[in-house]
Design a protein around this motif. Structure first.
Motif, PDB file in Angstrom:
ATOM      1  N   LYS A 167       0.838  -1.200   0.000  1.00  0.00           N
ATOM      2  CA  LYS A 167       0.000   0.000   0.000  1.00  0.00           C
ATOM      3  C   LYS A 167       0.871   1.246   0.000  1.00  0.00           C
ATOM      4  O   LYS A 167       1.804   1.360   0.793  1.00  0.00           O
ATOM      5  CB  LYS A 167      -0.925  -0.004   1.213  1.00  0.00           C
ATOM      6  CG  LYS A 167      -1.973  -1.116   1.145  1.00  0.00           C
ATOM      7  CD  LYS A 167      -2.802  -1.185   2.395  1.00  0.00           C
ATOM      8  CE  LYS A 167      -3.972  -0.254   2.305  1.00  0.00           C
ATOM      9  NZ  LYS A 167      -4.892  -0.392   3.460  1.00  0.00           N
TER      10      LYS A 167
ATOM     11  N   LYS B  26      -1.334  -1.093  -4.304  1.00  0.00           N
ATOM     12  CA  LYS B  26      -2.553  -0.283  -4.190  1.00  0.00           C
ATOM     13  C   LYS B  26      -2.134   1.130  -3.807  1.00  0.00           C
ATOM     14  O   LYS B  26      -1.392   1.326  -2.841  1.00  0.00           O
ATOM     15  CB  LYS B  26      -3.478  -0.873  -3.122  1.00  0.00           C
ATOM     16  CG  LYS B  26      -4.718  -0.062  -2.834  1.00  0.00           C
ATOM     17  CD  LYS B  26      -5.742  -0.114  -3.935  1.00  0.00           C
ATOM     18  CE  LYS B  26      -6.983   0.660  -3.504  1.00  0.00           C
ATOM     19  NZ  LYS B  26      -8.018   0.658  -4.482  1.00  0.00           N
TER      20      LYS B  26
ATOM     21  N   PHE C 270       0.585   1.763   5.768  1.00  0.00           N
ATOM     22  CA  PHE C 270       1.237   1.913   4.467  1.00  0.00           C
ATOM     23  C   PHE C 270       2.701   1.487   4.473  1.00  0.00           C
ATOM     24  O   PHE C 270       3.440   1.759   5.407  1.00  0.00           O
ATOM     25  CB  PHE C 270       1.123   3.368   3.986  1.00  0.00           C
ATOM     26  CG  PHE C 270      -0.288   3.740   3.662  1.00  0.00           C
ATOM     27  CD1 PHE C 270      -0.817   3.461   2.419  1.00  0.00           C
ATOM     28  CD2 PHE C 270      -1.100   4.332   4.616  1.00  0.00           C
ATOM     29  CE1 PHE C 270      -2.130   3.779   2.123  1.00  0.00           C
ATOM     30  CE2 PHE C 270      -2.406   4.657   4.333  1.00  0.00           C
ATOM     31  CZ  PHE C 270      -2.931   4.383   3.080  1.00  0.00           C
TER      32      PHE C 270
ATOM     33  N   TYR D 241      -3.163   5.167  -2.869  1.00  0.00           N
ATOM     34  CA  TYR D 241      -4.166   6.074  -2.327  1.00  0.00           C
ATOM     35  C   TYR D 241      -3.611   7.494  -2.433  1.00  0.00           C
ATOM     36  O   TYR D 241      -2.479   7.756  -2.031  1.00  0.00           O
ATOM     37  CB  TYR D 241      -4.440   5.767  -0.850  1.00  0.00           C
ATOM     38  CG  TYR D 241      -5.035   4.412  -0.616  1.00  0.00           C
ATOM     39  CD1 TYR D 241      -6.408   4.245  -0.481  1.00  0.00           C
ATOM     40  CD2 TYR D 241      -4.226   3.286  -0.535  1.00  0.00           C
ATOM     41  CE1 TYR D 241      -6.953   2.996  -0.270  1.00  0.00           C
ATOM     42  CE2 TYR D 241      -4.762   2.027  -0.326  1.00  0.00           C
ATOM     43  CZ  TYR D 241      -6.125   1.885  -0.191  1.00  0.00           C
ATOM     44  OH  TYR D 241      -6.666   0.639   0.017  1.00  0.00           O
TER      45      TYR D 241
END
Length: 195
Positions: A72, A95, A133, A97
């Motif tokens: 992440k 992924k 993260f 963000y």
């Protein structure tokens, strides 16, 4: 790709007499999606920084981003989302963000591994769990916040959401040679903490 800084030049009007009024919209929040030239400028800044740094990142995370799914990545103050989108395309197993206080980023036609979130970091913190993260990235955010907020809120939130052993990369340009980076960033660069 040609970048245009002046759009719709035929719509520019000349004021012919003193009775013409100009509406003051300086206190209104701009709709950046309608202001293509600002997006162009943000994209140019992104490309210049990518060129200057010889890539989108400097942290040693390439192997991590390529190795497994479930990694992440958080882009704090993602702005228009150019960095997030490029990285997500280059590293489809991770992924990504992107968090920003205003929705300047695209809302449609996103890679499956991208999520953009509008959040008021100063008042509510980052909307994520502790140690969530593997890699937290922030670029050009120092001048967005007042110095005390940058140190006491933003950097603390970044440290809160990164996993132990994770990576934090903060990229800021120096305004002038010899510009004072500030005590907090000097301490952080030397020993990795704000304490």
């Amino acid at each position: 790709m040609e970048v245009s800084y002046i759009e719709n030049i035929e719509n520019i009007e000349t004021i012919e007499n003193e009775e013409d009024q100009i509406e003051d919209t300086s206190l209104e929040s701009p709709d950046i999606k309608k202001e293509g030239s600002k997006i162009d400028q943000l994209y140019c800044v992104h490309l210049m920084l990518k060129y200057a740094w010889k890539g989108n990142f400097g942290a040693p995370v390439k192997d991590l981003l390529c190795s497994k799914s479930g990694v992440k990545v958080l882009d704090v103050g993602c702005g228009s989302g150019f960095w997030t989108l490029e990285m997500a395309t280059e590293f489809p197993l991770a992924k990504f963000y992107g968090v920003n206080s205003e929705p300047y980023f695209p809302e449609t036609v996103l890679p499956k591994n991208v999520e953009f979130i509008v959040a008021d970091i100063l008042n509510n913190g980052l909307p994520f769990e502790d140690a969530e993260f593997d890699y937290v990235f922030a670029r050009n955010i120092m001048f967005t916040f007042q110095k005390p907020n940058f140190e006491s809120i933003i950097m603390k939130e970044i440290f809160r959401v990164v996993k132990p052993g994770g990576y934090i990369e903060v990229v800021e340009e120096e305004i002038t040679e010899g510009h004072n980076r500030g005590v907090a960033l000097e301490r952080w660069n030397v020993n990795g903490s704000l304490a």
